[in-house]
Scaffold this motif. Structure first.
Motif, PDB file in Angstrom:
ATOM      1  N   PHE A   1       0.922  -1.264  -0.024  1.00  0.00           N
ATOM      2  CA  PHE A   1      -0.083   0.145   0.209  1.00  0.00           C
ATOM      3  C   PHE A   1       0.852   1.158   0.028  1.00  0.00           C
ATOM      4  CE2 PHE A   1      -3.240  -2.824   2.150  1.00  0.00           C
ATOM      5  CZ  PHE A   1      -4.113  -2.643   1.016  1.00  0.00           C
TER       6      PHE A   1
ATOM      7  N   ARG B   1     -11.771 -10.383   1.890  1.00  0.00           N
ATOM      8  CA  ARG B   1     -12.121 -10.920   3.378  1.00  0.00           C
ATOM      9  C   ARG B   1     -10.791 -10.668   4.140  1.00  0.00           C
ATOM     10  NH1 ARG B   1     -16.093 -12.947   6.503  1.00  0.00           N
ATOM     11  NH2 ARG B   1     -15.174 -14.453   7.759  1.00  0.00           N
ATOM     12  N   PHE B   2      -9.812 -11.097   3.389  1.00  0.00           N
ATOM     13  CA  PHE B   2      -8.580 -11.067   4.228  1.00  0.00           C
ATOM     14  C   PHE B   2      -8.101  -9.741   4.617  1.00  0.00           C
ATOM     15  CE2 PHE B   2      -3.970 -10.226   4.008  1.00  0.00           C
ATOM     16  CZ  PHE B   2      -3.570 -11.090   4.816  1.00  0.00           C
ATOM     17  N   PHE B   3      -8.197  -8.615   3.365  1.00  0.00           N
ATOM     18  CA  PHE B   3      -7.714  -7.425   3.845  1.00  0.00           C
ATOM     19  C   PHE B   3      -8.811  -6.765   4.476  1.00  0.00           C
ATOM     20  CE2 PHE B   3      -5.026  -8.567  -0.038  1.00  0.00           C
ATOM     21  CZ  PHE B   3      -3.971  -8.255   0.426  1.00  0.00           C
ATOM     22  N   ILE B   4     -10.118  -6.959   4.361  1.00  0.00           N
ATOM     23  CA  ILE B   4     -11.086  -6.339   5.462  1.00  0.00           C
ATOM     24  C   ILE B   4     -10.786  -6.739   6.758  1.00  0.00           C
ATOM     25  CG2 ILE B   4     -13.374  -6.362   5.944  1.00  0.00           C
ATOM     26  CD1 ILE B   4     -14.107  -6.721   2.974  1.00  0.00           C
ATOM     27  N   LYS B   5     -10.476  -7.929   7.057  1.00  0.00           N
ATOM     28  CA  LYS B   5     -10.206  -8.224   8.482  1.00  0.00           C
ATOM     29  C   LYS B   5      -9.090  -7.680   8.884  1.00  0.00           C
ATOM     30  CE  LYS B   5     -11.323 -12.801   9.249  1.00  0.00           C
ATOM     31  NZ  LYS B   5     -11.259 -14.061   8.862  1.00  0.00           N
ATOM     32  N   ARG B   6      -8.069  -7.624   8.130  1.00  0.00           N
ATOM     33  CA  ARG B   6      -6.576  -7.039   8.583  1.00  0.00           C
ATOM     34  C   ARG B   6      -6.764  -5.669   8.741  1.00  0.00           C
ATOM     35  NH1 ARG B   6      -1.207  -9.494   7.276  1.00  0.00           N
ATOM     36  NH2 ARG B   6      -2.081 -11.090   8.696  1.00  0.00           N
ATOM     37  N   PHE B   7      -7.419  -4.954   7.992  1.00  0.00           N
ATOM     38  CA  PHE B   7      -7.326  -3.482   7.701  1.00  0.00           C
ATOM     39  C   PHE B   7      -8.660  -2.997   8.003  1.00  0.00           C
ATOM     40  CE2 PHE B   7      -3.560  -4.897   5.224  1.00  0.00           C
ATOM     41  CZ  PHE B   7      -2.576  -4.445   6.070  1.00  0.00           C
ATOM     42  N   THR B   8      -9.595  -3.433   9.087  1.00  0.00           N
ATOM     43  CA  THR B   8     -10.765  -2.982   8.970  1.00  0.00           C
ATOM     44  C   THR B   8     -10.961  -1.603   9.052  1.00  0.00           C
ATOM     45  OG1 THR B   8     -11.138  -4.957  10.269  1.00  0.00           O
ATOM     46  CG2 THR B   8     -12.831  -3.406  10.422  1.00  0.00           C
ATOM     47  N   ASN B   9     -10.305  -0.834   9.963  1.00  0.00           N
ATOM     48  CA  ASN B   9     -10.305   0.421  10.388  1.00  0.00           C
ATOM     49  C   ASN B   9      -9.400   1.345   9.677  1.00  0.00           C
ATOM     50  OD1 ASN B   9     -11.910  -0.106  12.794  1.00  0.00           O
ATOM     51  ND2 ASN B   9     -10.111  -1.233  13.286  1.00  0.00           N
ATOM     52  N   MET B  10      -9.060   1.066   8.421  1.00  0.00           N
ATOM     53  CA  MET B  10      -8.253   1.832   7.407  1.00  0.00           C
ATOM     54  C   MET B  10      -9.280   2.144   6.110  1.00  0.00           C
ATOM     55  SD  MET B  10      -4.546   0.507   7.700  1.00  0.00           S
ATOM     56  CE  MET B  10      -4.243   0.288   6.063  1.00  0.00           C
TER      57      MET B  10
ATOM     58  N   PHE C   1      -5.186   4.234   1.842  1.00  0.00           N
ATOM     59  CA  PHE C   1      -4.229   3.428   1.370  1.00  0.00           C
ATOM     60  C   PHE C   1      -4.319   2.846  -0.031  1.00  0.00           C
ATOM     61  CE2 PHE C   1      -3.487   3.937   5.953  1.00  0.00           C
ATOM     62  CZ  PHE C   1      -2.040   4.121   6.094  1.00  0.00           C
TER      63      PHE C   1
END
Lengths: 283, 415
Positions: free
Chosen positions: A127, A154-163, A138
Motif C-alpha cells: 500500500f 475478506r482477508f484485507f477487510i479483516k486485517r485493515f478494518t479501520n483503514m 492506502f
C-alpha cells in the motif's frame, strides 16, 4: 450445443446453477459451451441456458470447495473441466479422493495454483498512503495471475478494518471505506500513487536484514519470482545487494584476519565441512 | 555523537538482529481487527512478505531495541568489546515503525529483542512497554514475538507473555561447555530455568482459557529457542540430542539453528569462514524428520557418521537413514502402512496421504506415483509399484551414488 453465460470470471454460483440444470438434463460435457459475459466464444453455439429450478443434488463437500477455488483460475477451460469432473463425481462420489486420476489431478493443480496466487497477493501487496480529503487512504496496485481479487477481499477487510484502502488490478478494483466494500472497473498502474515516503525506511530495513555471508539467490527467486518485483519497492535494491555481497563478506573476514590471532584448533571438526562447502561455492 | 535519525537507527538495529534465525509469524490464534480500533490480524499460518537475497523470509520487523550490551558473548556482534556502532530506539519509535510498516502490508508484526542495558529488569521493562503500547494504546492485533531475558523478574516475563504471540529465550549454544567458553556471563541453568517457568506459564494460560473464555491469552504461539551452529565443537549428534531434550522438557514449538556467520569485528576465538549453511540445512531436515516423519531422535542420531558424529552434507538425513537401514526397503506403495511410506526418501506427508487415498481406487503404477510427487528419480530406488520392482538395488554398493543428487545441485548456495 448448449451455451452457458456466466456473469463474471469467478462466477461460481452461476456455474453451479447451470451445472445443476445440465446434470438434470443429462447433457454430456462436450455439448456445453461456457462463456463469461456476452463475449461469443463459439460461433455455432446453440440455445442458451439459464439457471433453471433444477432439483439440488448432493456432491462431496470437498468437490464444492475444490470447484470454488479452481473456478478462479485464468484458464478458459476451467468451467468445462469442472463440469466434466462433476459428472464423473456423480457416478462415484468417493472417487474424488483419487488424486492419481489425471482429471482430478488436473483440477487439484488448478486449485493449488489459485491458492498460491491468493497467498502471494496477501504477501506482496504494497500500500501507498495518500491523503483523500482530510483523511488518509492506502492504495495498492497489484497484478494477480488468476481471478482472485474478490476471494481476497475478506482477508484485507479483516486485517485493515479501520483503514480506508483500495486495491487496483488489471482485472478490477476494490475499495473499502471502513464500513463497506465496493467494486470498481479494471485499473492501470498509473491510477495508483507513485510513492510513499515510508518506502525509504522499509528499503533501509530490507538492506540491513540481509546477511551477505548467506547469499542464496535461488532460494529468494523461488519464493519471490521476478514477476512480482515491479510492485515491490524493496526489490530495486536486490541487484546491488547481490553484487556487493561477496565483497562485504570478504571484507569482514579479512578485517578480522588482519587484526586477530588465528582461532583455536578446537574448531578442527568443522574444517572438513568447510572445505567441502568452499568447493561447492567455487564459482 | 551526532543524533541518529530513525532510518540510521533502523539500519544499525536491524543489522544487529539479523543473526536471529526466526522470522516466523505462524502458530498464533486467529484474530483480526474487526470490532476494534486498530489494525492487524493473524491467520495462524504466517505470511512471508518479502525474501532477502539470502533466501530468508521477511515476515516480521525484526530489530533490537538497542545493540548496546553489558555482556561479552564472543559469537555476538553486539558484545561489549565489539566496536560496532551503537544505537537505541525509544519505545515510541518502534511502535511507530511497526504501525507504519504494517499499514502498508510490509510485515505481519514485530519481533523485538534487545541487548542488555543497565539491568535485565530494566531491559525487559523497555521491551514490554513496546508491546503494551502496541496492544493497549493502538489496539494492534498483528503478530508480536518477544525475546525474553532469562534473569528478568517473572512478573515482567508474565507481562511479555500476555502481550506476545510468541516468546523465546535462546539457549545460544548446543553444549554447556560451549556456552561457558563463548558466553561466560550466561548460564545454562538460568536459561533452562527460565524456559521451564515459561512452559508452566504458557500451559497455565492455555488451561485458564479453556475454563474461562475471558482469561487473558498467554503467548498462544508458544515458545521457541535458537542455537548457533558451528561456533563451538558440538557434533550433529550432540545437537540432535540437545534439541530432542529441549522439545520434550520445555514443550517448544521450534528449535531454530543459526549457522555461525562471520560478523564485523569478530572475536578472536571464532572461526573466520563462511557460515556452515549446508550443515544448518541438514539439521533443519533432521528436525523435520522428528516433527513430521515420526522418527525418534535416536533414529535420527543413527544417520550420523559414527566416527565424526556428523550428518552427511551431500545427502539429506532421511536418505542417509534409508541407505544405512536398507532392510526396510523397498516399500510397496500398494500395501505399506503410512509409517513405512513416510520413511521412503522423496515421499513427504502430503504425497503419503495422497497415496493412501488413491490406492483405495487403483493399483498404483509408477506414472501414478509421478503424478502424486515432485519427482520419482530418487524414489524409484526405494519403492515397489504395480509395474516396478527395484531388483537387487538394495544390495548395490553404488546405491548412494544413484540416489544422491548430482553434485551441481549443490550450487544451491552459489550466487
Amino acid at each position: 450445443m448448449r451455451t452457458v453465460h456466466l456473469e463474471a470470471e469467478d462466477d461460481f454460483d452461476g456455474w453451479r446453477d447451470a451445472a445443476r440444470a445440465l446434470v438434470t438434463e443429462r447433457v454430456p460435457a462436450e455439448r456445453v459451451v461456457w462463456q463469461v459475459g456476452e463475449r461469443p466464444t463459439d460461433l455455432f453455439s446453440g440455445e442458451r441456458i439459464a439457471a433453471t429450478h433444477a432439483k439440488p443434488f448432493g456432491v462431496p463437500r470437498h468437490f464444492v470447495s475444490l470447484a470454488r477455488q479452481a473456478i478462479r483460475h485464468s484458464t478458459p477451460e476451467r468451467f468445462a473441466l469442472l463440469y466434466a469432473l462433476l459428472l464423473r463425481v456423480l457416478e462415484n462420489p468417493h472417487r474424488l479422493g483419487d488424486r492419481a486420476d489425471p482429471r482430478i489431478h488436473r483440477i487439484e493443480r488448478l486449485a493449488h495454483a489459485v491458492g498460491h496466487d491468493i497467498h502471494k497477493m496477501q504477501a506482496f501487496v504494497r500500500f501507498r498512503k495518500v491523503s483523500d480529503g482530510d483523511r488518509e487512504r492506502f492504495v495498492a496496485w497489484f497484478e494477480p495471475e488468476h481471478h482472485i481479487l474478490r476471494a481476497n477481499a475478506r482477508f484485507f477487510i479483516k486485517r485493515f478494518t479501520n483503514m480506508r484502502w483500495s486495491i487496483l488490478t488489471p482485472r478490477g478494483s476494490m475499495h473499502w471505506d471502513g464500513e463497506s466494500l465496493s467494486e470498481g472497473p479494471p485499473s492501470q498502474r498509473r491510477d495508483a500513487p507513485h510513492d510513499d515516503q515510508v518506502e525509504t525506511v522499509w528499503k533501509a530495513y530490507y538492506a540491513a536484514i540481509f546477511n551477505p555471508a548467506r547469499l542464496m539467490k535461488k532460494a529468494m527467486m523461488k519464493e519471490m519470482p521476478r514477476k512480482y518485483w515491479q510492485n515491490m519497492p524493496e526489490t530495486a535494491l536486490i541487484p546491488a545487494l547481490i553484487a556487493g555481497a561477496y565483497e562485504r563478506e570478504q571484507r569482514m573476514i579479512e578485517q578480522a584476519r588482519l587484526t586477530l590471532p588465528v582461532f583455536s584448533p578446537e574448531q578442527a571438526p568443522d574444517e572438513r565441512e568447510n572445505e567441502r562447502e568452499n568447493g561447492r561455492r567455487a564459482q | 555523537m551526532a543524533q541518529l535519525d530513525t532510518t540510521e537507527k533502523l539500519t544499525i538495529l536491524a543489522d544487529a538482529a539479523k543473526y536471529d534465525a526466526s522470522c516466523s509469524s505462524s502458530g498464533g490464534k486467529k484474530r483480526d481487527s474487526r470490532g476494534g480500533k486498530g489494525m492487524g490480524s493473524t491467520t495462524g499460518g504466517g505470511i512471508c512478505h518479502a525474501y532477502a537475497p539470502d533466501g530468508r523470509c521477511i515476515s516480521l520487523l525484526k530489530i533490537l531495541l538497542t545493540n548496546s550490551c553489558i555482556f561479552d558473548c564472543h559469537y555476538c556482534i553486539n558484545r561489549k568489546s565489539s566496536n560496532v556502532r551503537r544505537a537505541r530506539f525509544t519505545a515510541k519509535e518502534v511502535v511507530d515503525l511497526t504501525l507504519d510498516f504494517y499499514s502498508r502490508n510490509y510485515i505481519e508484526g514485530l519481533f523485538l529483542s534487545s541487548g542488555i542495558i543497565h539491568t535485565p529488569n530494566y531491559t525487559m521493562e523497555q521491551i514490554v512497554e513496546v508491546a503494551r503500547s502496541l496492544r493497549e494504546d493502538h489496539d494492534f492485533r498483528g503478530y508480536i514475538h518477544l525475546k525474553t531475558i532469562p534473569d528478568a523478574d517473572p512478573e515482567l516475563v508474565a507481562q511479555a507473555g500476555r502481550h506476545a504471540d510468541r516468546v523465546s529465550i535462546n539457549v545460544e549454544l548446543p553444549t554447556a561447555s560451549g556456552l561457558r567458553k563463548l558466553a561466560p556471563e550466561k548460564s545454562e541453568t538460568r536459561i533452562e530455568g527460565a524456559m521451564g517457568t515459561m512452559r508452566t506459564a504458557i500451559e497455565d494460560g492455555a488451561d485458564a482459557r479453556r475454563r474461562y473464555r475471558s482469561a487473558p491469552r498467554f503467548a498462544p504461539a508458544g515458545q521457541s529457542t535458537q542455537m548457533i551452529i558451528g561456533a563451538d565443537a558440538a557434533t550433529d549428534r550432540d545437537i540432535v540430542a540437545r534439541a530432542a531434550t529441549l522439545y520434550s522438557r520445555f514443550a517448544l514449538r521450534r528449535v531454530y539453528y543459526s549457522a555461525f556467520s562471520p560478523i564485523p569485528h569478530a572475536s578472536a576465538v571464532l572461526p573466520l569462514k563462511r557460515p556452515p549453511l549446508m550443515r544448518e540445512h541438514r539439521l533443519y531436515q533432521s528436525d523435520w524428520m522428528v516433527r513430521f516423519y515420526s522418527y525418534t531422535p535416536d533414529e535420527v542420531g543413527a544417520a550420523v557418521d559414527p566416527e565424526t558424529g556428523m550428518l552427511p552434507l551431500d545427502i539429506d538425513p532421511k536418505l542417509a537413514w534409508a541407505l544405512r537401514f536398507r532392510e526396510h526397503f523397498p516399500v510397496d506403495v500398494n500395501r505399506a502402512p503410512r509409517e513405512a511410506l513416510l520413511r521412503v526418501p522423496g515421499l513427504g506427508p502430503k504425497a503419503v496421504r495422497a497415496i493412501l487415498t488413491a490406492r483405495r481406487w487403483r493399483r498404483l503404477r509408477m506414472e501414478d506415483i509421478a503424478r502424486l510427487t515432485v519427482s520419482v528419480k530418487k524414489l524409484r530406488l526405494f519403492i515397489i509399484t504395480d509395474d516396478w520392482k527395484p531388483v537387487m538395488l538394495a544390495d548395490r554398493a553404488d546405491l548412494r551414488t544413484l540416489a544422491a543428487p548430482k553434485a551441481v545441485q549443490f550450487e544451491l548456495f552459489a550466487a
